[in-house]
Design an enzyme around this catalytic site. Structure first.
Site, PDB file in Angstrom:
ATOM      1  N   TYR A  56      -1.363  14.574   2.367  1.00 19.45           N
ATOM      2  CA  TYR A  56      -0.337  13.591   2.737  1.00 19.45           C
ATOM      3  C   TYR A  56       0.645  14.169   3.746  1.00 19.45           C
ATOM      4  CZ  TYR A  56      -2.105  10.071  -0.383  1.00 19.45           C
ATOM      5  OH  TYR A  56      -2.912   9.126  -0.947  1.00 19.45           O
ATOM      6  N   ARG A 108      -0.981  13.816   7.037  1.00 16.89           N
ATOM      7  CA  ARG A 108      -0.944  12.417   7.505  1.00 16.89           C
ATOM      8  C   ARG A 108       0.459  12.037   7.968  1.00 16.89           C
ATOM      9  NH1 ARG A 108      -3.529   8.907   2.866  1.00 16.89           N
ATOM     10  NH2 ARG A 108      -3.032   7.205   4.283  1.00 16.89           N
ATOM     11  N   GLN A 110      -1.428  -3.177   3.890  1.00 13.43           N
ATOM     12  CA  GLN A 110      -2.017  -2.188   2.989  1.00 13.43           C
ATOM     13  C   GLN A 110      -1.683  -0.782   3.487  1.00 13.43           C
ATOM     14  OE1 GLN A 110      -6.305  -3.453   1.830  1.00 13.43           O
ATOM     15  NE2 GLN A 110      -5.893  -4.449   3.787  1.00 13.43           N
ATOM     16  N   HIS A 169       0.918  -1.007  -0.753  1.00 13.54           N
ATOM     17  CA  HIS A 169       0.455   0.294  -1.237  1.00 13.54           C
ATOM     18  C   HIS A 169       1.474   1.399  -1.031  1.00 13.54           C
ATOM     19  CE1 HIS A 169      -3.922  -1.329  -0.781  1.00 13.54           C
ATOM     20  NE2 HIS A 169      -3.333  -1.745  -1.874  1.00 13.54           N
ATOM     21  N   CYS A 214      10.607  18.053  -8.789  1.00 13.35           N
ATOM     22  CA  CYS A 214      11.684  17.072  -8.926  1.00 13.35           C
ATOM     23  C   CYS A 214      12.990  17.800  -9.277  1.00 13.35           C
ATOM     24  CB  CYS A 214      11.324  16.082 -10.037  1.00 13.35           C
ATOM     25  SG  CYS A 214      12.677  14.970 -10.466  1.00 13.35           S
ATOM     26  N   THR A 264      -8.844  -4.881   8.463  1.00 14.22           N
ATOM     27  CA  THR A 264      -9.142  -4.382   7.126  1.00 14.22           C
ATOM     28  C   THR A 264     -10.600  -4.653   6.772  1.00 14.22           C
ATOM     29  OG1 THR A 264      -8.582  -4.486   4.762  1.00 14.22           O
ATOM     30  CG2 THR A 264      -8.277  -6.516   6.030  1.00 14.22           C
ATOM     31  N   ALA A 279      -7.324  -5.312  17.474  1.00 14.53           N
ATOM     32  CA  ALA A 279      -6.069  -6.052  17.249  1.00 14.53           C
ATOM     33  C   ALA A 279      -5.131  -5.933  18.450  1.00 14.53           C
ATOM     34  CB  ALA A 279      -5.390  -5.513  15.993  1.00 14.53           C
TER      35      ALA A 279
HETATM   36  C1  BV8 Z   1      -5.874  -1.523  -9.088  1.00 12.26           C
HETATM   37  C2  BV8 Z   1      -2.759   3.875  -0.296  1.00 12.26           C
HETATM   38  C3  BV8 Z   1      -5.598  -2.176 -11.324  1.00 12.26           C
HETATM   39  C4  BV8 Z   1      -3.005   5.335  -0.488  1.00 12.26           C
HETATM   40  C5  BV8 Z   1      -4.859   2.723  -0.829  1.00 12.26           C
HETATM   41  C6  BV8 Z   1     -12.955   1.246 -10.764  1.00 12.26           C
HETATM   42  C7  BV8 Z   1     -11.960   2.050 -11.272  1.00 12.26           C
HETATM   43  C8  BV8 Z   1     -10.632   1.907 -10.901  1.00 12.26           C
HETATM   44  C9  BV8 Z   1     -10.284   0.917  -9.993  1.00 12.26           C
HETATM   45  C10 BV8 Z   1     -11.294   0.115  -9.505  1.00 12.26           C
HETATM   46  C11 BV8 Z   1     -12.616   0.259  -9.867  1.00 12.26           C
HETATM   47  N1  BV8 Z   1     -13.347  -0.674  -9.198  1.00 12.26           N
HETATM   48  C12 BV8 Z   1     -12.534  -1.396  -8.415  1.00 12.26           C
HETATM   49  C13 BV8 Z   1     -11.298  -0.930  -8.619  1.00 12.26           C
HETATM   50  C14 BV8 Z   1     -10.115  -1.431  -8.018  1.00 12.26           C
HETATM   51  C15 BV8 Z   1      -9.812  -0.542  -6.814  1.00 12.26           C
HETATM   52  C16 BV8 Z   1     -10.746  -0.950  -5.695  1.00 12.26           C
HETATM   53  O1  BV8 Z   1     -10.618  -2.035  -5.164  1.00 12.26           O
HETATM   54  N2  BV8 Z   1     -11.692  -0.061  -5.347  1.00 12.26           N
HETATM   55  C17 BV8 Z   1     -12.619  -0.367  -4.276  1.00 12.26           C
HETATM   56  C18 BV8 Z   1     -12.981   0.930  -3.552  1.00 12.26           C
HETATM   57  C19 BV8 Z   1     -13.840  -1.037  -4.880  1.00 12.26           C
HETATM   58  N3  BV8 Z   1      -8.441  -0.853  -6.510  1.00 12.26           N
HETATM   59  C20 BV8 Z   1      -7.482  -0.117  -7.060  1.00 12.26           C
HETATM   60  O2  BV8 Z   1      -7.665   0.895  -7.712  1.00 12.26           O
HETATM   61  C21 BV8 Z   1      -6.083  -0.678  -6.849  1.00 12.26           C
HETATM   62  N4  BV8 Z   1      -5.415  -0.735  -8.121  1.00 12.26           N
HETATM   63  O3  BV8 Z   1      -6.856  -2.215  -8.982  1.00 12.26           O
HETATM   64  O4  BV8 Z   1      -5.111  -1.444 -10.240  1.00 12.26           O
HETATM   65  C22 BV8 Z   1      -6.577  -1.287 -12.018  1.00 12.26           C
HETATM   66  C23 BV8 Z   1      -6.080  -0.154 -12.655  1.00 12.26           C
HETATM   67  C24 BV8 Z   1      -6.980   0.657 -13.353  1.00 12.26           C
HETATM   68  C25 BV8 Z   1      -8.366   0.354 -13.375  1.00 12.26           C
HETATM   69  C26 BV8 Z   1      -8.834  -0.787 -12.687  1.00 12.26           C
HETATM   70  C27 BV8 Z   1      -7.948  -1.593 -12.003  1.00 12.26           C
HETATM   71  C28 BV8 Z   1      -5.284   0.226  -5.945  1.00 12.26           C
HETATM   72  C29 BV8 Z   1      -5.879   0.188  -4.562  1.00 12.26           C
HETATM   73  C30 BV8 Z   1      -4.928   0.871  -3.577  1.00 12.26           C
HETATM   74  C31 BV8 Z   1      -5.466   2.230  -3.178  1.00 12.26           C
HETATM   75  N5  BV8 Z   1      -4.604   2.799  -2.120  1.00 12.26           N
HETATM   76  N6  BV8 Z   1      -4.016   3.194   0.102  1.00 12.26           N
HETATM   77  C32 BV8 Z   1      -3.242   6.042   0.827  1.00 12.26           C
HETATM   78  O5  BV8 Z   1      -3.147   5.418   1.895  1.00 12.26           O
HETATM   79  O6  BV8 Z   1      -3.517   7.251   0.765  1.00 12.26           O
HETATM   80  S1  BV8 Z   1      -6.271   1.955  -0.364  1.00 12.26           S
HETATM   81  C33 BV8 Z   1      -6.592   2.167   1.312  1.00 12.26           C
HETATM   82  O7  BV8 Z   1      -7.937   1.787   1.536  1.00 12.26           O
HETATM   83  C34 BV8 Z   1      -5.843   1.215   2.195  1.00 12.26           C
HETATM   84  O8  BV8 Z   1      -4.502   1.071   1.818  1.00 12.26           O
HETATM   85  C35 BV8 Z   1      -6.606  -0.056   2.112  1.00 12.26           C
HETATM   86  O9  BV8 Z   1      -6.127  -0.867   1.091  1.00 12.26           O
HETATM   87  C36 BV8 Z   1      -7.970   0.383   1.698  1.00 12.26           C
HETATM   88  C37 BV8 Z   1      -9.030  -0.015   2.703  1.00 12.26           C
HETATM   89  O10 BV8 Z   1      -8.619   0.464   3.907  1.00 12.26           O
HETATM   90  P1  BV8 Z   1      -8.456  -0.552   5.161  1.00 12.26           P
HETATM   91  O11 BV8 Z   1      -7.017  -0.693   5.406  1.00 12.26           O
HETATM   92  O12 BV8 Z   1      -9.250  -1.799   5.009  1.00 12.26           O
HETATM   93  O13 BV8 Z   1      -9.086   0.328   6.241  1.00 12.26           O
HETATM   94  P2  BV8 Z   1     -10.596   0.688   6.356  1.00 12.26           P
HETATM   95  O14 BV8 Z   1     -10.636   2.045   6.974  1.00 12.26           O
HETATM   96  O15 BV8 Z   1     -11.310   0.440   5.078  1.00 12.26           O
HETATM   97  O16 BV8 Z   1     -11.118  -0.382   7.402  1.00 12.26           O
HETATM   98  C38 BV8 Z   1     -10.553  -0.413   8.681  1.00 12.26           C
HETATM   99  C39 BV8 Z   1     -10.991  -1.717   9.286  1.00 12.26           C
HETATM  100  O17 BV8 Z   1     -10.366  -1.835  10.545  1.00 12.26           O
HETATM  101  C40 BV8 Z   1     -12.486  -1.784   9.507  1.00 12.26           C
HETATM  102  O18 BV8 Z   1     -12.970  -3.050   9.088  1.00 12.26           O
HETATM  103  C41 BV8 Z   1     -12.614  -1.623  11.028  1.00 12.26           C
HETATM  104  O19 BV8 Z   1     -13.715  -2.377  11.541  1.00 12.26           O
HETATM  105  C42 BV8 Z   1     -11.324  -2.230  11.495  1.00 12.26           C
HETATM  106  N7  BV8 Z   1     -10.826  -1.744  12.778  1.00 12.26           N
HETATM  107  C43 BV8 Z   1     -11.039  -0.529  13.356  1.00 12.26           C
HETATM  108  N8  BV8 Z   1     -10.375  -0.487  14.538  1.00 12.26           N
HETATM  109  C44 BV8 Z   1      -9.722  -1.675  14.682  1.00 12.26           C
HETATM  110  C45 BV8 Z   1     -10.008  -2.475  13.558  1.00 12.26           C
HETATM  111  N9  BV8 Z   1      -9.519  -3.714  13.404  1.00 12.26           N
HETATM  112  C46 BV8 Z   1      -8.725  -4.198  14.384  1.00 12.26           C
HETATM  113  N10 BV8 Z   1      -8.395  -3.482  15.483  1.00 12.26           N
HETATM  114  C47 BV8 Z   1      -8.877  -2.236  15.670  1.00 12.26           C
HETATM  115  N11 BV8 Z   1      -8.545  -1.540  16.781  1.00 12.26           N
END
Ligand code: BV8
Length: 252
Positions: A70, A73, A104, A122, A150, A191, A234
């Site tokens: 972090y 980053r 996000q 987030h 802390c 996203t 974007a």
């Molecule tokens: C929750 C902060 C309730 C940190 C992030 C099993 C066990 C536990 C949980 C789960 C499970 N199965 C599912 C879950 C739920 C889980 C989840 O959804 N998992 C996924 C992988 C299946 N979610 C969670 O855990 C959430 N909490 O559900 O709590 C719970 C509690 C206990 C148990 C169950 C449920 C919490 C999720 C938040 C995680 N934190 N970030 C940090 O930043 O370090 S997530 C992080 O990745 C981002 O914040 C974002 O949300 C996520 C995806 O990233 P994106 O932003 O979409 O970016 P990505 O790289 O993926 O894509 C980029 C896109 O941009 C692409 O499409 C690309 O084509 C496009 N792009 C590229 N260039 C451009 C562009 N677009 C436009 N212009 C450009 N130039």
């Protein structure tokens, strides 16, 4: 960039919209040089997947590694600048009667660009909190220990972001859900639409009757159902869209 044509229907819909909401992901910061979650991590971090590092378990097992990731980053984002996509959303907020930006991203670039109403689902990379008490801590003794401790209770400090498996801030998520179901137009920008509950918002917008517009160079699970899927960066599509609606000098 291929000449993107904006459909007159979309331009009219946006011009007449009263309430607009936008969900952004890492893609909107890509043109600022901030790697997305899909990008292969570079250098020291190439061997790790973000999903492996952004969890409370990873922090408890390897606190220094996660803290350093972090810190790396924060350092990278601090050197980045908001791009034309961030700035176009600042203009959109000024152009429509009610605009809600739901992000996000934890990089703070929307606020640095000048967006006023930003819902950070987030958390934020530049805020730090106590791992035990959950309270935000603004400064601490720099004893050289990593992670720092802390000042109140001595537990590790952690970034104030939502890790996988952690709940999102309840009030922020509720506000995002309300804006989503009430809006006339919902943008899903940069996203992969894979991480829940954020990824549910565009589908909730569809169910709420909004016109849903996706902006992404790649298809996502939303693309088939969005009313408009604008294939592009974007930083190029948003200025082109605003020019088509409100007539201005295109990409700034
Ligand atoms: C929750 C902060 C309730 C940190 C992030 C099993 C066990 C536990 C949980 C789960 C499970 N199965 C599912 C879950 C739920 C889980 C989840 O959804 N998992 C996924 C992988 C299946 N979610 C969670 O855990 C959430 N909490 O559900 O709590 C719970 C509690 C206990 C148990 C169950 C449920 C919490 C999720 C938040 C995680 N934190 N970030 C940090 O930043 O370090 S997530 C992080 O990745 C981002 O914040 C974002 O949300 C996520 C995806 O990233 P994106 O932003 O979409 O970016 P990505 O790289 O993926 O894509 C980029 C896109 O941009 C692409 O499409 C690309 O084509 C496009 N792009 C590229 N260039 C451009 C562009 N677009 C436009 N212009 C450009 N130039």
């Amino acid at each position: 960039m291929t000449a993107l044509t904006i459909s007159p229907d979309l331009a009219t819909t946006l011009r007449n919209a009263r309430r607009v909401a936008a969900l952004t992901g890492a893609g909107i910061s890509a043109e600022s040089g901030v790697p997305t979650f899909r990008d292969a991590q570079t250098g020291l971090w190439a061997q790790y997947r973000p999903e492996e590092l952004a969890t409370p378990e990873a922090f408890q097992r390897h606190p220094q590694l996660v803290w350093d990731w972090y810190a790396w980053r924060r350092n990278l984002v601090a050197k980045a600048e908001p791009n034309a996509g961030h700035r176009a959303l600042v203009e959109l907020e000024q152009r429509v009667p009610a605009f809600t930006l739901i992000t996000q991203n934890v990089d703070g670039l929307h606020r640095r660009a000048g967006s006023r109403r930003v819902l950070e689902l987030h958390g934020n990379l530049f805020r730090t909190r106590c791992f035990a008490e959950g309270i935000v801590v603004d400064n601490w003794a720099n004893t050289g220990g990593v992670p720092p401790r802390c000042p109140h209770c001595g537990a590790w400090l952690r970034p104030d972001v939502v890790w996988f498996g952690e709940m999102l801030p309840e009030a922020v998520l509720r506000e995002a859900e309300e804006a989503t179901v009430r809006c006339d137009v919902f943008f899903s920008i940069g996203t992969s639409t894979l991480v829940y509950p954020a990824a549910e918002l565009p589908f909730a917008a569809l169910r709420g009757g909004a016109t849903v517009v996706e902006i992404n160079p790649q298809p996502t699970p939303l693309s088939q159902q969005a009313h408009y899927s604008l294939r592009g960066a974007a930083g190029e599509v948003l200025p082109t869209l605003l020019a088509a609606v409100w007539g201005r000098g295109g990409a700034d």
